[in-house]
Design an enzyme around this catalytic site. Structure first.
Site, mmCIF file in Angstrom:
data_model
loop_
_atom_site.group_PDB
_atom_site.id
_atom_site.type_symbol
_atom_site.label_atom_id
_atom_site.label_comp_id
_atom_site.label_asym_id
_atom_site.label_seq_id
_atom_site.Cartn_x
_atom_site.Cartn_y
_atom_site.Cartn_z
ATOM 1 N N CYS A 95 -14.290 -22.108 -9.732
ATOM 2 C CA CYS A 95 -14.139 -20.651 -9.576
ATOM 3 C C CYS A 95 -13.878 -20.235 -8.132
ATOM 4 O O CYS A 95 -13.522 -19.090 -7.875
ATOM 5 C CB CYS A 95 -15.380 -19.922 -10.077
ATOM 6 N N CYS A 118 -19.518 -18.482 -6.289
ATOM 7 C CA CYS A 118 -20.186 -19.724 -6.683
ATOM 8 C C CYS A 118 -19.201 -20.533 -7.522
ATOM 9 O O CYS A 118 -18.234 -19.986 -8.044
ATOM 10 C CB CYS A 118 -21.445 -19.418 -7.494
ATOM 11 N N HIS A 162 -12.649 -12.457 -14.925
ATOM 12 C CA HIS A 162 -12.667 -13.538 -13.933
ATOM 13 C C HIS A 162 -11.687 -14.636 -14.351
ATOM 14 O O HIS A 162 -12.066 -15.587 -15.032
ATOM 15 C CB HIS A 162 -14.121 -14.057 -13.868
HETATM 16 C C1 LIG Z 1 -20.447 -14.383 -22.188
HETATM 17 C C2 LIG Z 1 -19.295 -14.758 -23.097
HETATM 18 C C3 LIG Z 1 -19.667 -16.014 -23.908
HETATM 19 C C4 LIG Z 1 -19.056 -13.585 -24.038
HETATM 20 O O1 LIG Z 1 -17.965 -13.878 -24.862
HETATM 21 P P1 LIG Z 1 -17.586 -12.895 -26.069
HETATM 22 O O2 LIG Z 1 -18.777 -12.749 -26.954
HETATM 23 O O3 LIG Z 1 -16.312 -13.381 -26.652
HETATM 24 O O4 LIG Z 1 -17.428 -11.554 -25.226
HETATM 25 P P2 LIG Z 1 -16.510 -10.289 -25.324
HETATM 26 O O5 LIG Z 1 -16.288 -9.844 -23.908
HETATM 27 O O6 LIG Z 1 -15.340 -10.529 -26.177
HETATM 28 O O7 LIG Z 1 -17.470 -9.234 -25.974
HETATM 29 C C5 LIG Z 1 -17.918 -9.363 -27.311
HETATM 30 C C6 LIG Z 1 -18.386 -8.020 -27.793
HETATM 31 O O8 LIG Z 1 -19.550 -7.610 -27.069
HETATM 32 C C7 LIG Z 1 -19.502 -6.181 -26.902
HETATM 33 N N1 LIG Z 1 -19.501 -5.868 -25.461
HETATM 34 C C8 LIG Z 1 -19.117 -6.672 -24.442
HETATM 35 N N2 LIG Z 1 -19.297 -6.044 -23.277
HETATM 36 C C9 LIG Z 1 -19.775 -4.839 -23.555
HETATM 37 C C10 LIG Z 1 -20.155 -3.738 -22.769
HETATM 38 N N3 LIG Z 1 -20.095 -3.752 -21.439
HETATM 39 N N4 LIG Z 1 -20.626 -2.640 -23.381
HETATM 40 C C11 LIG Z 1 -20.703 -2.582 -24.719
HETATM 41 N N5 LIG Z 1 -20.352 -3.608 -25.533
HETATM 42 C C12 LIG Z 1 -19.901 -4.714 -24.953
HETATM 43 C C13 LIG Z 1 -18.272 -5.687 -27.587
HETATM 44 O O9 LIG Z 1 -18.592 -5.326 -28.907
HETATM 45 C C14 LIG Z 1 -17.385 -6.904 -27.604
HETATM 46 O O10 LIG Z 1 -16.467 -6.914 -28.640
HETATM 47 P P3 LIG Z 1 -15.034 -6.118 -28.499
HETATM 48 O O11 LIG Z 1 -14.351 -6.701 -27.295
HETATM 49 O O12 LIG Z 1 -14.341 -6.469 -29.758
HETATM 50 O O13 LIG Z 1 -15.344 -4.683 -28.303
HETATM 51 C C15 LIG Z 1 -17.977 -15.037 -22.295
HETATM 52 O O14 LIG Z 1 -17.516 -13.845 -21.725
HETATM 53 C C16 LIG Z 1 -18.211 -16.057 -21.208
HETATM 54 O O15 LIG Z 1 -18.298 -17.253 -21.490
HETATM 55 N N6 LIG Z 1 -18.311 -15.603 -19.942
HETATM 56 C C17 LIG Z 1 -18.580 -16.490 -18.839
HETATM 57 C C18 LIG Z 1 -17.332 -17.147 -18.405
HETATM 58 C C19 LIG Z 1 -17.602 -18.248 -17.435
HETATM 59 O O16 LIG Z 1 -18.473 -19.081 -17.640
HETATM 60 N N7 LIG Z 1 -16.816 -18.291 -16.383
HETATM 61 C C20 LIG Z 1 -16.907 -19.326 -15.422
HETATM 62 C C21 LIG Z 1 -18.078 -19.242 -14.619
HETATM 63 S S1 LIG Z 1 -18.283 -17.848 -13.694
#
Ligand SMILES: CC(C)(COP(=O)(O)OP(=O)(O)OC[C@H]1O[C@@H](n2cnc3c(N)ncnc32)[C@H](O)[C@@H]1OP(=O)(O)O)[C@@H](O)C(=O)NCCC(=O)NCCS
Length: 410
Positions: free
Chosen positions: A91, A396, A366
């Site tokens: 990252c 990080c 990101h």
């Molecule tokens: C955390 C993680 C697993 C979530 O994945 P996901 O469940 O597919 O997440 P989404 O962003 O699609 O959100 C899923 C649902 O949560 C809800 N949601 C997400 N953020 C929200 C917010 N701020 N407010 C309200 N609802 C929210 C929504 O219902 C969303 O569905 P929609 O997009 O259809 O509206 C994924 O984002 C992830 O792995 N992030 C880390 C990435 C990473 O490791 N990067 C490298 C290191 S930094």
């Protein structure tokens, strides 16, 4: 360092699901090439002077393979004499590219270097290279079990005693600040609209991840994202990932799964590029740089906690510049997870008032290898907007590392 930033540009960050998203139809080389093409348009430099193009990209395989940096230079129609290198510090790759560019021009070995990053997560998602956390080396794994990042983030939150409410409040702040920044046009200087290269139609002109309707109530209702991951058996004797994390940090006693989709960085597509020149090149061409790179750093930190490097990386870079955290007007601490920013701010004893004032990766997304280069533009735009002088950008990375850069507006 005798290293100057002439300009920084970025694409909007597009929400990405496998095969879906506003930029998902575009080949990653095309996305990066469009980004590169912005630099000579905006700065009027002669691209045949570019000594190298350094591009961060984490998943360097398939469409992002074949040294994507070089392919994008060719797609951009730049002279074949311009070389290019793709690099990977997870990252931190986009900021690592800036570090190397600054070192190159400051050393006198180079005069003009492009630094940047690209990641099309809709086409090559997290872990696409199949290397996992440790390249699947069982001998290393026996000695040191590196857990996935979400588990590290939850372990940090547990060790620091952060509550779910504190993390959610930070997630809300990221959304609100990003939405405000968009409404006030604070990203406009760096942003350019990405187009379909065949038709010229605009595919995306603004970041499409921020959720204006987020509330603490909605965030509080989201399920924790890494509970199931933590319960997965992964050790040689069937130990779960949580148990393996606790083996390294028994004082935590448990891994409290607190991060959700609302407090983790979003999966997105995007690219960024920065034009870096030596003092001599600036002078010889009568250019007006936007900033000087005062110092850069990289550090290693605990590989299981993994995400606690930004504080020591920032201190290392600040020390090299003869500065302290109190001197910094603006911080861009990559919002890999809410706990990362809160832990970094606590360790540095800095007030959140100067941190990620236009939101971060929780709201904006990101695109792994690109984010570091994008944050440089965001920091410079905001320094200029508020008349500040010094910014620190830090990220990080996987494997327990971090990178940082100290930038000074000129
Ligand atoms: C955390 C993680 C697993 C979530 O994945 P996901 O469940 O597919 O997440 P989404 O962003 O699609 O959100 C899923 C649902 O949560 C809800 N949601 C997400 N953020 C929200 C917010 N701020 N407010 C309200 N609802 C929210 C929504 O219902 C969303 O569905 P929609 O997009 O259809 O509206 C994924 O984002 C992830 O792995 N992030 C880390 C990435 C990473 O490791 N990067 C490298 C290191 S930094």
């Amino acid at each position: 360092m005798d290293a100057y930033i002439l300009d920084a540009v970025r694409t909007p960050r597009a929400r990405a699901k496998p095969g879906k998203g506003a930029l998902s139809g575009l080949h990653p080389q095309e996305l990066l090439a469009q980004t590169l093409q912005q630099l000579p348009k905006r700065t009027q430099v002669d691209v045949s002077d570019v000594d190298d193009v350094l591009i961060g990209c984490v998943s360097q395989l398939e469409e992002q393979g074949a040294n994507i940096a070089r392919q994008a230079v060719l797609v951009a129609g730049w002279p074949i004499t311009v070389p290019a290198l793709s690099l990977n510090r997870f990252c931190g790759s986009g900021l690592q590219a800036l570090s190397l560019a600054a070192m190159g021009v400051a050393s006198g070995a180079q005069r003009l270097v492009v630094a940047g990053g690209v990641e099309q997560m809709s086409r090559l998602g997290l872990g696409a290279d199949g290397g996992g956390t440790d390249g699947n080396n069982l001998r290393l794994r026996e000695r040191l079990f590196q857990v996935p990042q979400g588990i590290s983030a939850d372990l940090i939150a547990t060790l620091e005693g952060f509550t779910r409410e504190e993390l959610d409040a930070f997630g809300l702040r990221s959304q609100q600040f990003a939405v405000r920044a968009q409404a006030e046009g604070r990203f406009n200087k760096s942003l350019f609209p990405v187009k379909n290269p065949d038709t010229g139609e605009v595919l995306l002109a603004a970041d499409d991840s921020p959720r204006a309707d987020t509330s603490l109530q909605k965030l509080g209702a989201l399920a924790a994202s890494f509970t199931q991951t933590g319960a997965q058996p992964a050790g040689p004797n069937g130990e779960t990932l949580d148990a393996l994390a606790l083996r390294a940090f028994p004082r935590a006693r448990e891994v409290r799964h607190l991060h959700t989709a609302g407090t983790s960085s979003g999966i997105t597509d995007g690219a960024g590029a920065i034009l870096v020149a030596s003092g001599e090149y600036v002078k010889a061409h009568g250019l007006k740089p936007r900033a000087r790179v005062r110092a850069v750093s990289a550090v290693g930190s605990d590989p299981v906690l993994m995400l606690t490097g930004p504080a020591p990386a920032s201190l290392k870079a600040l020390k090299a510049a003869g500065l302290t955290p109190r001197d910094v007007d603006l911080w861009e601490i990559n919002e890999a997870f809410a706990a990362v920013v809160l832990q970094t701010a606590r360790a540095l004893e800095i007030d959140l008032e100067r941190v990620n004032v236009n939101g971060g990766a929780i709201a904006l997304g990101h695109p792994l290898g690109a984010t570091g280069s994008m944050l440089v533009g965001s920091a410079l735009d905001e320094l200029e907007r508020r008349g500040g002088s010094l910014a620190v950008v830090t990220l990080c990375t996987s494997g327990g590392q971090a990178v940082a850069a100290v930038l000074e507006r000129v």
